[in-house]
Scaffold this active site. Structure first.
Site, PDB file in Angstrom:
ATOM      1  N   GLU A   1       4.102   1.485   2.127  1.00 32.65           N
ATOM      2  CA  GLU A   1       5.215   1.242   3.029  1.00 32.65           C
ATOM      3  C   GLU A   1       6.567   1.373   2.321  1.00 32.65           C
ATOM      4  O   GLU A   1       6.840   0.632   1.384  1.00 32.65           O
ATOM      5  CB  GLU A   1       5.100  -0.166   3.635  1.00 32.65           C
ATOM      6  CG  GLU A   1       3.755  -0.454   4.276  1.00 32.65           C
ATOM      7  CD  GLU A   1       2.795  -1.169   3.349  1.00 32.65           C
ATOM      8  OE1 GLU A   1       2.099  -0.469   2.573  1.00 32.65           O
ATOM      9  OE2 GLU A   1       2.724  -2.395   3.386  1.00 32.65           O
TER      10      GLU A   1
ATOM     11  N   CYS B   1       0.829  -1.215   0.000  1.00 36.31           N
ATOM     12  CA  CYS B   1       0.000   0.000   0.000  1.00 36.31           C
ATOM     13  C   CYS B   1       0.854   1.252   0.000  1.00 36.31           C
ATOM     14  O   CYS B   1       0.924   1.977  -0.977  1.00 36.31           O
ATOM     15  CB  CYS B   1      -0.915   0.005   1.223  1.00 36.31           C
ATOM     16  SG  CYS B   1      -2.243  -1.193   1.151  1.00 36.31           S
TER      17      CYS B   1
END
Length: 841
Positions: free
Chosen positions: A440, A438
């Site tokens: 990170e 997502c």
């Protein structure tokens, strides 16, 4: 800077056909991998686990059915059917067996499974009882940890039920050296060892397994070379025959040996990506900086006249299609949290090199163009932004955003690089970061980040402050002070911090238990062969072989928690409009808007207990009648009037997300209740815990497990997504919202933050709209925000798609840190996206 590429090449008919073939059927669950894996394990009983894993991967590469889909230029599929999925019983299996008869009909991510496959898997599962990582992890967890999970304080589902994902391997090493080069490197390490070394047994076993796995990947590619040659021999279409012969030549060379052309590099990349997913069911196996490690091959071919830009684009488009071909099946609960069949394969373009120079290139633009052509969820395209990013590149990215597919996401080098360095990552490695899954960040090819290690619901500890940690007949959290005796907001806030710290510690216990279980039962030699410094250390990634080791669970609900705590502070302790006991009663009664399931259970149990003391024992039928009566008994009119007045008071309070500096700073402090305590913990691989602030899409299903909160949020409704404000509460425009979000400490949340905004399509119309949009991004990043992503779609379109899904089969929207087909999402998640604030300039 020269605008290298601006969309003068349309999607080819080949790509249109490949995309059509992807979505003409429901995804299928296949059993071959599970059967082959189990046979291998039965043959290797008593051998070291890492050797068993290497032999199992070897057998899978040798025996898994292979296929070349019609018209493909880049080949390799781990399923016979497009968008099918294999299953991974070594991690968990009970959930799928329990869902055999429902998985096809469920609301989120349904899969077809044949009776034959059910029978095959049922036989396979007999072997795995008591042998999975999830079972071992559970046995390691403390009793209070399991209790907290039962009460939905946090969920560590990603690695609890699945394999290790969330990493980027050294694709460039495979392209430059081939697996033959990696094998040679591992053999040199093996030959250096002495049988008398204290760690000879473990190091030698790992290196042998890595060598075995790399050779298996070469063998797998050679199977495709033979298949392509065989199909070419039978092919009557001369154009396709030539294509198949080239595919055969490519597969005969790569990924075993170094790539010598852009086409070979594309094929080599794909074999790596697909086989990583075949070894482990972990998602977010991310391609990373594709435009950087692929560029030398593209540049050389272009200079030599060996390739046209049109054909290079079509090859990239083929890879984009293949990324959508990969799939996995999750349990029903997880499917709700990750709805949209997403594998979170994040591919990022632009940014800096290790020396701090901008490296945006032709392929950076072509990555954006590929997503324009595909209009599909994968890859999760991202772009890096810093003060050296060319405006032309951001305008190109904004044009993609304007299409409405929720891509790309935008990341701020000026925050991410120093945030990573604060965790011990070198400057050079931080400058070349990529994004995993997502949102990170990590140093590619050197990191085992355990991103998405758990979802921590910051509202559940707040609920437990009102009950001194007691819920449904159990002492779930610490016995904090009784609210009746609290004289100041500081006492209330301290109780919240105490609940938070207690449950953060339990979450760490859960994650560390799962971490140990993976190292003991499912080390991954193929994955580890491509991440530094596993070969040098003689350890798998799961045993601490990476240069950088982290665990990154994410907290979510900051906006609700901040607005809730401020409501308590203002209404109870400053204005004294009600007491904490009265606030608790309103929350228990869900402000009179329909009693929550938790409250029904609590009151039913209380009534049954009272009956028992009176000598009346209530059976199941009596309990059901009591529960029905509790559910249907309306709140008295006088009490409802009081609750409506309370909701009005809450609604009149200022809310996070409207550029109110003092309130935003309060929200920043609330975020610290999660991010700061987490920093003190370590994981079994020797690394540090680091916080993320994002929910993926779990804010919807986990909100359904959360009672009413003091910000006026009703029980069992969605929690705010990411670090943005509560849906509908940001009423001062997009810039004001961005200013508020930027005031959070994004540096401490080094595992990533997520900021969603939704714009009406008219806001990005024309060059003026694009320019304003780019200015918004640069302005937010100048204030040290970390990440932004956007939906550009009208509410009317989404409502019509919900009502008539057959007309919107290819409508892609941004869900959380990923995009997905809107019609594949659960109704509750669709509603959450529809209800996000619609912005305009």
């Amino acid at each position: 800077m020269k605008n290298y590429y601006d969309g003068d090449i349309a999607r080819s008919p080949r790509i249109a056909r490949l995309i059509e073939d992807l979505y003409d059927h429901l995804p299928v669950i296949e059993a071959e991998r599970a059967v082959i894996l189990t046979e291998s394990y039965q043959e290797t009983e008593g051998e070291p686990v890492i050797i068993r894993r290497g032999k199992a991967f070897e057998k899978i590469c040798h025996e898994l059915p292979i296929t070349i889909r019609p018209g493909e230029l880049v080949v390799g599929s781990n399923t016979k059917t497009a968008r099918g999925c294999q299953v991974f019983p070594e991690y968990s299996f009970e959930w799928l067996e329990a869902e055999f008869d429902t998985v096809e009909k469920r609301s989120a991510d349904p899969f077809y499974i044949s009776d034959e496959t059910k029978e095959q898997l049922h036989e396979v599962y007999k072997y795995w009882k008591g042998k999975t990582t999830s079972e071992l992890a559970t046995s390691y967890m403390a009793e209070e940890t399991l209790r907290a999970m039962e009460h939905n304080i946090f969920t560590p589902g990603n690695y609890f039920y699945n394999g290790i994902g969330h990493f980027t391997v050294k694709y460039e090493e495979v392209l430059e050296s081939g697996f033959e080069g990696i094998i040679e490197k591992a053999e040199k390490e093996l030959h250096r060892l002495k049988v008398s070394d204290e760690d000879y047994q473990k190091r030698s076993s790992f290196l042998k397994a890595a060598i075995m796995s790399c050779q298996a990947a070469i063998d797998y590619a050679h199977r495709y070379a033979l298949l392509a040659a065989s199909e070419a021999e039978k092919c009557k279409d001369e154009v396709r025959k030539k294509e198949l012969l080239q595919i055969a030549a490519n597969c005969a060379r790569v990924p075993g040996r170094p790539a010598t052309s852009f086409y070979e590099a594309c094929q080599s990349f794909w074999f790596v990506q697909m086989l990583l997913q075949t070894e482990s069911s972990g998602h977010s196996i991310s391609p990373g900086r594709f435009d950087q490690y692929m560029y030398p091959y593209y540049e050389a071919d272009m200079k030599a006249g060996k390739i046209t830009r049109e054909f290079a684009q079509e090859l990239m488009d083929c890879i984009w299609v293949k990324l959508n071909d990969l799939n996995k099946c999750r349990d029903a609960g997880s499917a709700e949290g990750f709805a949209g069949y997403s594998l979170f394969q994040n591919l990022i373009a632009g940014g800096q090199d290790a020396e701090g120079n901008d490296v945006t290139n032709d392929l950076s633009f072509m990555c954006i163009e590929a997503s324009m052509h595909e209009q599909l969820p994968a890859p999760s395209l991202s772009v890096r932004v810093w003060n050296g990013t060319p405006d032309e590149f951001l305008i190109k990215a904004a044009k993609l955003t304007r299409t409405g597919i929720g891509l790309p996401a935008y990341y701020n080098d000026e925050v991410i690089i120093p945030a990573m360095m604060s965790r011990g990552v070198s400057l050079e490695d931080a400058r070349t970061y990529n994004i995993i899954g997502c949102v990170e960040p990590q140093a590619h090819g050197k990191t085992d980040g355990w991103h998405d290690a758990a979802f921590f619901n910051m509202l559940r500890p707040l609920e437990l402050v009102f009950s001194s940690g007691f819920e449904l007949g159990e002492q779930v959290g610490p016995r904090t002070a009784d609210i009746a005796g609290m004289k100041s907001f500081d006492e209330f806030y301290d109780a919240y911090k105490e609940q938070m710290e207690y449950f953060i510690g339990l979450m760490v216990n859960a994650d560390n238990s799962i971490d140990v279980a993976h190292a003991e039962r499912c080390p991954l030699p193929f994955q580890s062969s491509m991440i530094d410094d596993c070969i040098g250390r003689g350890k798998s990634l799961q045993e601490g072989g990476a240069v950088y080791n982290f665990t990154g669970p994410q907290g979510f609900g900051i906006a609700n928690a901040a607005d809730s705590l401020y409501a308590v502070k203002k209404l109870v302790f400053e204005d004294k409009k009600l007491t904490l006991e009265e606030f608790k009663e309103a929350l228990d009664d869900n402000f009179g808007k329909g009693i929550s399931p938790q409250r029904v259970e609590e009151l039913t149990a209380r009534i049954a207990e009272q009956l028992g003391r009176a000598g009346v024992q209530a059976g199941e039928n009596e309990i059901a009648v009591i529960a029905k009566t509790v559910r249907e008994t309306p709140v008295p009119a006088e009490k409802q009037e009081k609750y409506d007045r309370l909701l009005q008071w809450i609604d009149e309070l200022p809310k996070y997300g409207n550029d109110i500096e003092w309130l935003d700073m309060f929200a920043r402090d609330v975020a610290y209740t999660y991010t700061k305590p987490l920093e003190k913990y370590r994981n079994p691989r020797g690394g540090q815990y680091q916080a993320g602030l994002y929910p993926v899409s779990a804010n919807v299903p986990l909100g359904a497990q959360t009672g009413a909160t003091p910000d006026g949020r009703l029980a069992n409704t969605p929690i705010a997504d990411g670090v943005g404000p509560v849906q509908g509460k940001d009423v001062s425009g997009p810039t004001a919202t961005a200013n508020s979000v930027a005031r959070l400490d994004h540096f401490i949340a080094s595992n990533g933050t997520l900021f969603n905004q939704k714009f009406h399509p008219s806001a990005l119309s024309g060059i003026e709209g694009l320019t304003k949009f780019v200015s918004l991004i640069r302005g937010f990043f100048d204030q040290k925000g970390m990440h932004m992503q956007f939906n550009v779609v009208s509410r009317e379109t989404l409502l019509d798609a919900q009502a008539h899904p057959e007309n919107y089969k290819t409508l892609v929207v941004r869900v959380a840190g990923y995009s997905a087909l809107f019609t594949t999402l659960s109704r509750s998640l669709q509603d959450d996206i529809i209800n996000r604030t619609m912005q305009t300039f």
